[in-house]
Design a protein around this motif. Structure first.
Motif, mmCIF file in Angstrom:
data_model
loop_
_atom_site.group_PDB
_atom_site.id
_atom_site.type_symbol
_atom_site.label_atom_id
_atom_site.label_comp_id
_atom_site.label_asym_id
_atom_site.label_seq_id
_atom_site.Cartn_x
_atom_site.Cartn_y
_atom_site.Cartn_z
ATOM 1 N N ASN A 170 0.993 -1.342 -0.226
ATOM 2 C CA ASN A 170 -0.034 0.055 0.075
ATOM 3 C C ASN A 170 0.840 1.347 -0.078
ATOM 4 N N SER A 171 0.319 2.448 0.063
ATOM 5 C CA SER A 171 1.189 3.700 0.056
ATOM 6 C C SER A 171 1.687 3.992 1.179
ATOM 7 N N GLU A 172 1.459 3.381 2.323
ATOM 8 C CA GLU A 172 2.526 3.455 3.454
ATOM 9 C C GLU A 172 3.606 2.454 3.518
ATOM 10 N N GLY A 173 3.700 1.450 2.338
ATOM 11 C CA GLY A 173 4.997 0.552 2.303
ATOM 12 C C GLY A 173 4.456 -0.415 3.204
#
Length: 302
Positions: A170-173
């Protein structure tokens, strides 16, 4: 406390034909494990635990104890088939133990500090150990674990398809899922090497920098309790399936989907290589020789 390196080395190596865990690949007879331990010491790990079959103990100790004495603490975990230690009052006939997550679970009495798990027959590179050590000393907690994420195009063979755990991130890694793709390969498209996988006769391209798992995980001891509960259920469901294996991604996926833990995907640009078949040995020897020639590693590690 310094983190611990847990090395999965109990495999039968049936496709290789001999104990590849202690086979010589470096210019002075170094094993692949030697390079992992060398990098781990340099990165700040304080102990190495070998998960092995008990009958491997003597050759392992003869090879590793003399060279590691005074450099890093060592201990040994024996992966067996006794289920009673997990409260399972039954005997299940199996030709080999229960897989990688079971191997990790076997170390539950010997590890009280953050630790990482690697394969014995994979070469991961120093950057990966450096980044994992940093994570295990500054970020890890009982709800925050990790996985080293290798670029898929740096893990493939020019000689055929491979299986890879392809990570959704996801965008948070953080990893949201890990999907096992059994046929991943290079294909030349308009003069460029692209990466594809095939499933059900359908060919799908994935970006060359897609992150994949090479079984390099970071945990705290909190994972043991969760793994034990899952293992008890797994044995109950698979007691009549002698080939069923309790893999680490099964535990990771359960923790993610249940919201009990997140898994940070730590990106690395390192080239990965490993050995499955005897035919892989000269390729791995050449890769190591090139790294020695470049000065990445000394000709004699220990």
């Amino acid at each position: 406390m310094k983190p611990t390196l847990l090395i999965l080395a109990a495999g039968m190596a049936s496709r290789y034909g001999s104990m590849k865990q202690i086979d010589a690949f470096g210019p002075n007879g170094e094993t692949i494990i030697d390079y992992s331990i060398y990098d781990a010491i340099k990165a700040g790990f304080g102990k190495v635990s070998f998960i092995i079959r008990e009958e491997f103990a003597e050759p392992f100790k003869a090879i590793f104890e003399p060279k590691l004495k005074g450099k890093i603490e060592t201990d040994y975990v024996y992966q067996g088939t006794d289920l009673r230690k997990y409260g399972i009052d039954k005997d299940v006939e199996r030709a080999k133990p229960w897989g990688t997550a079971h191997a990790v679970l076997e170390a539950h009495k010997q590890i009280q500090e953050p630790f990482c798990v690697i394969n014995a027959d994979d070469f991961y590179g120093y950057e990966a150990f450096e980044k994992m050590a940093q994570f295990l000393t500054t970020e890890v907690d009982d709800q925050t674990f990790s996985l080293m994420g290798y670029q898929v195009d740096k893990t493939l063979s020019d000689h055929g398809t491979v299986s890879r755990g392809v990570c959704a991130v996801n965008s948070e890694g953080n990893m949201t899922a890990i999907n096992e793709r059994t046929q991943v390969y290079f294909k030349e498209v308009d003069g460029e090497k692209k990466v594809f996988y095939e499933e059900g006769g359908i060919e799908t391209e994935i970006p060359n920098d897609t992150r994949v798992s090479m079984n390099f995980w970071g945990f705290t001891p909190a994972v043991f309790a969760e793994a034990k509960k899952l293992f008890v259920d797994f044995v109950e469901a698979n007691q009549h399936n002698p080939k069923a294996e309790f893999f680490i991604p099964l535990v990771a996926d359960h923790l993610i989907q249940s919201g009990k833990a997140t898994f940070k995907v730590i990106p690395t640009a390192e080239e990965w290589f490993g050995v499955t078949y005897k035919e892989d040995k000269p390729i791995v020897q050449k890769c190591i020789s090139n790294l020695v020639e470049k000065g990445v590693y000394p000709a004699k590690l220990f």
